[in-house]
Structures are given as C-alpha cells and as structure tokens.
Write a protein that holds these residues in place. Structure first.
Motif, PDB file in Angstrom:
ATOM      1  N   UNK A   1      37.667  36.801  49.978  1.00  0.00           N
ATOM      2  CA  UNK A   1      37.471  38.096  49.324  1.00  0.00           C
ATOM      3  C   UNK A   1      38.818  38.752  49.031  1.00  0.00           C
ATOM      4  N   UNK A   2      39.777  38.611  49.931  1.00  0.00           N
ATOM      5  CA  UNK A   2      41.112  39.177  49.702  1.00  0.00           C
ATOM      6  C   UNK A   2      41.747  38.560  48.459  1.00  0.00           C
ATOM      7  N   UNK A   3      41.574  37.257  48.264  1.00  0.00           N
ATOM      8  CA  UNK A   3      42.128  36.611  47.068  1.00  0.00           C
ATOM      9  C   UNK A   3      41.446  37.124  45.798  1.00  0.00           C
TER      10      UNK A   3
ATOM     11  N   UNK B   1      43.401  39.019  42.816  1.00  0.00           N
ATOM     12  CA  UNK B   1      43.343  38.540  41.430  1.00  0.00           C
ATOM     13  C   UNK B   1      42.553  39.475  40.522  1.00  0.00           C
ATOM     14  N   UNK B   2      42.140  40.612  41.076  1.00  0.00           N
ATOM     15  CA  UNK B   2      41.410  41.658  40.361  1.00  0.00           C
ATOM     16  C   UNK B   2      40.066  41.201  39.812  1.00  0.00           C
ATOM     17  N   UNK B   3      39.429  40.278  40.542  1.00  0.00           N
ATOM     18  CA  UNK B   3      38.063  39.869  40.201  1.00  0.00           C
ATOM     19  C   UNK B   3      37.093  40.881  40.818  1.00  0.00           C
ATOM     20  N   UNK B   4      37.416  41.344  42.016  1.00  0.00           N
ATOM     21  CA  UNK B   4      36.656  42.389  42.698  1.00  0.00           C
ATOM     22  C   UNK B   4      37.589  43.544  43.005  1.00  0.00           C
ATOM     23  N   UNK B   5      37.012  44.724  43.188  1.00  0.00           N
ATOM     24  CA  UNK B   5      37.806  45.867  43.618  1.00  0.00           C
ATOM     25  C   UNK B   5      37.363  46.266  45.015  1.00  0.00           C
TER      26      UNK B   5
ATOM     27  N   UNK C   1      29.917  47.903  45.213  1.00  0.00           N
ATOM     28  CA  UNK C   1      30.773  46.783  44.826  1.00  0.00           C
ATOM     29  C   UNK C   1      30.388  46.284  43.440  1.00  0.00           C
ATOM     30  N   UNK C   2      31.387  46.232  42.589  1.00  0.00           N
ATOM     31  CA  UNK C   2      31.152  45.737  41.229  1.00  0.00           C
ATOM     32  C   UNK C   2      32.337  44.885  40.839  1.00  0.00           C
TER      33      UNK C   2
END
Length: 58
Positions: free
Chosen positions: A22-24, A28-32, A51-52
């Motif tokens: 999740x940190x990766x 990589x700005x896939x999740x915030x 979460x979006x």
C-alpha cells in the motif's frame, strides 16, 4: 474498501507485506492516504466513503 483491516481480510495478506504494498501505491500516486477520522456509513452501501484511487471523483 477504506480500512487497512478490510484490505487485509479480503486479501489474506500479512500486515507487513500489505503495508509495504500500500505504501508503494501511495508513493506512486495510485492511492491517496486520508488521515481524517472515518465517516459514518452511507445509506446506500453501509460503508464509509474515504479511500479512492487518485483522480477519481466523489
């Protein structure tokens, strides 16, 4: 899913592995990452909406 425990339960993944993955995704700005308190469940889903994926609209 919005909570770490929900991700972990659904994936059956060890906490340390899931946390690193999740940190990766955040890096990589896939999740915030949203550190606000959890919202009350919505009427339609019964789940909080937090979460979006990046770039998604509410």
């Amino acid at each position: 899913m919005t909570r770490f425990s929900e991700f972990q339960r659904s994936l059956g993944c060890a906490k340390n592995i899931l946390s690193a993955r999740l940190a990766k995704l955040v890096e990589r700005e896939v999740l915030t990452l949203d550190r606000r308190p959890m919202a009350a469940p919505t009427a339609s889903t019964g789940s909080p909406r937090r979460a979006r994926p990046c770039g998604s609209r509410s």
